[in-house]
Design a protein around this motif. Structure first.
Motif, short mmCIF file in Angstrom:
data_model
loop_
_atom_site.label_atom_id
_atom_site.label_comp_id
_atom_site.label_asym_id
_atom_site.label_seq_id
_atom_site.Cartn_x
_atom_site.Cartn_y
_atom_site.Cartn_z
N THR A 44 0.89 -1.02 0.07
CA THR A 44 0.02 0.11 -0.02
C THR A 44 0.88 1.29 -0.01
O THR A 44 1.71 1.35 0.90
N LYS A 45 0.78 2.31 -0.94
CA LYS A 45 1.45 2.98 -1.22
C LYS A 45 0.86 4.55 -0.53
O LYS A 45 1.65 5.42 -0.35
N GLY A 46 -0.37 4.67 -0.81
CA GLY A 46 -1.08 5.87 -0.15
C GLY A 46 -2.58 6.06 -0.17
O GLY A 46 -3.06 4.64 -0.32
N SER A 47 -3.19 6.88 0.36
CA SER A 47 -4.60 6.91 0.47
C SER A 47 -5.20 8.31 0.34
O SER A 47 -4.41 9.43 0.60
N VAL A 48 -6.41 8.37 -0.06
CA VAL A 48 -7.37 9.43 -0.16
C VAL A 48 -8.39 9.08 0.53
O VAL A 48 -8.92 8.14 0.85
N ARG A 49 -8.75 10.45 1.58
CA ARG A 49 -10.17 10.15 2.34
C ARG A 49 -10.64 11.39 2.43
O ARG A 49 -10.21 12.44 2.25
N THR A 50 -12.15 11.24 2.76
CA THR A 50 -13.03 12.52 2.76
C THR A 50 -13.67 12.47 4.11
O THR A 50 -13.71 11.26 4.81
N SER A 51 -13.78 13.74 4.65
CA SER A 51 -14.81 13.78 5.94
C SER A 51 -16.20 13.20 5.68
O SER A 51 -16.54 13.19 4.51
N LEU A 62 1.79 6.52 2.47
CA LEU A 62 1.92 5.74 3.65
C LEU A 62 3.04 4.57 3.45
O LEU A 62 3.20 3.84 4.11
N ASP A 63 4.05 4.96 2.58
CA ASP A 63 5.25 4.13 2.41
C ASP A 63 6.45 4.79 2.12
O ASP A 63 6.57 5.85 1.23
N ALA A 64 7.54 5.00 3.31
CA ALA A 64 8.68 5.63 3.18
C ALA A 64 9.35 5.30 1.78
O ALA A 64 10.76 4.57 2.24
N ASP A 65 9.21 5.31 0.81
CA ASP A 65 9.95 4.61 -0.47
C ASP A 65 10.65 5.73 -1.23
O ASP A 65 11.34 5.52 -2.32
N GLY A 66 10.40 7.08 -0.93
CA GLY A 66 11.10 7.92 -1.54
C GLY A 66 10.20 8.54 -3.02
O GLY A 66 10.63 9.64 -3.51
N VAL A 67 9.09 7.82 -2.84
CA VAL A 67 8.14 8.23 -4.29
C VAL A 67 6.87 8.89 -3.60
O VAL A 67 6.25 8.12 -2.68
N GLY A 68 6.75 10.00 -4.18
CA GLY A 68 5.19 10.73 -3.62
C GLY A 68 4.00 10.28 -3.94
O GLY A 68 3.97 9.57 -4.97
N VAL A 69 2.92 10.60 -3.13
CA VAL A 69 1.73 10.19 -3.45
C VAL A 69 0.72 11.62 -3.54
O VAL A 69 1.12 12.49 -2.63
N TYR A 70 -0.21 11.65 -4.53
CA TYR A 70 -0.98 12.76 -4.32
C TYR A 70 -2.49 12.38 -4.72
O TYR A 70 -2.71 11.18 -4.95
N GLY A 71 -3.36 13.19 -4.33
CA GLY A 71 -4.92 12.78 -4.38
C GLY A 71 -5.62 13.74 -5.38
O GLY A 71 -5.32 14.99 -5.47
N ARG A 72 -6.33 13.28 -6.20
CA ARG A 72 -7.17 14.05 -7.00
C ARG A 72 -8.74 13.94 -6.54
O ARG A 72 -9.39 12.92 -6.32
N PHE A 73 -9.41 14.96 -6.43
CA PHE A 73 -10.56 15.19 -5.80
C PHE A 73 -11.50 15.79 -6.93
O PHE A 73 -11.40 17.00 -7.03
N ARG A 74 -12.64 14.90 -7.33
CA ARG A 74 -13.65 15.73 -8.19
C ARG A 74 -14.61 16.11 -7.53
O ARG A 74 -15.25 15.71 -6.70
N ALA A 109 -6.34 8.35 -5.71
CA ALA A 109 -5.00 8.10 -5.12
C ALA A 109 -4.12 7.88 -6.24
O ALA A 109 -4.26 6.81 -6.66
N VAL A 110 -2.88 8.54 -6.22
CA VAL A 110 -1.75 8.59 -7.16
C VAL A 110 -0.63 8.33 -6.73
O VAL A 110 -0.20 9.18 -5.98
N TRP A 111 -0.04 7.10 -7.01
CA TRP A 111 1.53 6.81 -6.37
C TRP A 111 2.33 7.48 -7.49
O TRP A 111 2.01 7.11 -8.97
N ARG A 112 3.19 8.36 -7.47
CA ARG A 112 4.09 8.91 -8.50
C ARG A 112 5.14 7.97 -9.20
O ARG A 112 5.69 8.23 -10.24
N GLY A 113 5.32 6.67 -8.81
CA GLY A 113 5.85 5.55 -9.40
C GLY A 113 5.22 4.83 -10.43
O GLY A 113 5.58 3.96 -10.99
N GLY A 114 3.83 5.31 -10.70
CA GLY A 114 2.99 4.55 -11.82
C GLY A 114 1.94 3.94 -11.65
O GLY A 114 1.50 3.09 -12.23
N ALA A 115 1.27 4.22 -10.39
CA ALA A 115 0.15 3.55 -9.91
C ALA A 115 -1.00 4.46 -9.33
O ALA A 115 -0.75 5.36 -9.08
N SER A 116 -2.25 3.91 -9.61
CA SER A 116 -3.55 4.55 -9.34
C SER A 116 -4.37 3.74 -8.90
O SER A 116 -4.67 2.74 -9.26
#
Length: 122
Positions: A44-51, A62-74, A109-116
């Motif tokens: 598991t590389k990362g997460s997105v969450r709403t209230s 969620l993973d200290a692998d040196g590759v970032g995560v970002y979220g896209r919210f429509r 949720a988007v992992w900058r290493g190439g997964a979504s």
């Protein structure tokens, strides 16, 4: 034997009581927050969450692998708001907010290493 006739006051009291019960029973189901995850290579590389009201949102690396995560919210108006986790896997997570007329309706949720996670309902 005398018969008691209902009075207007008695009928009104019963109707008000019933109306109160109906209002309580008609309450909407409680809202809930939603979380989705992105994984790669079995981790598991990362997460997105709403209230619960879908006005606040977070993205967490969620993973200290040196590759970032970002979220896209429509948002309800069709716009997409991107939010990064600014400090990698360290706390706190990245966050954003919106207004009640533009609640979050989908997120990814988007992992900058190439997964979504792909777009998921909020």
């Amino acid at each position: 034997m005398t018969t008691r006739r209902p009075t207007l006051r008695g009928i009104a009291t019963v109707l008000i009581s019933l109306a109160g019960i109906l209002v309580i029973d008609a309450a909407p189901a409680s809202a809930h927050g939603v979380t989705h995850y992105v994984s790669a290579n079995g981790e598991t590389k990362g997460s997105v969450r709403t209230s619960s009201d879908h006005l606040f949102f977070w993205v967490c690396d969620l993973d200290a692998d040196g590759v970032g995560v970002y979220g896209r919210f429509r948002l309800a108006d069709g716009r997409i708001q991107d939010v990064s986790d600014p400090n990698g896997a360290a706390a706190p997570c990245g966050q954003g907010s919106t207004t009640s007329d533009k609640r979050v309706v989908e997120m990814e949720a988007v992992w900058r290493g190439g997964a979504s996670s792909g777009w998921k309902p909020a």
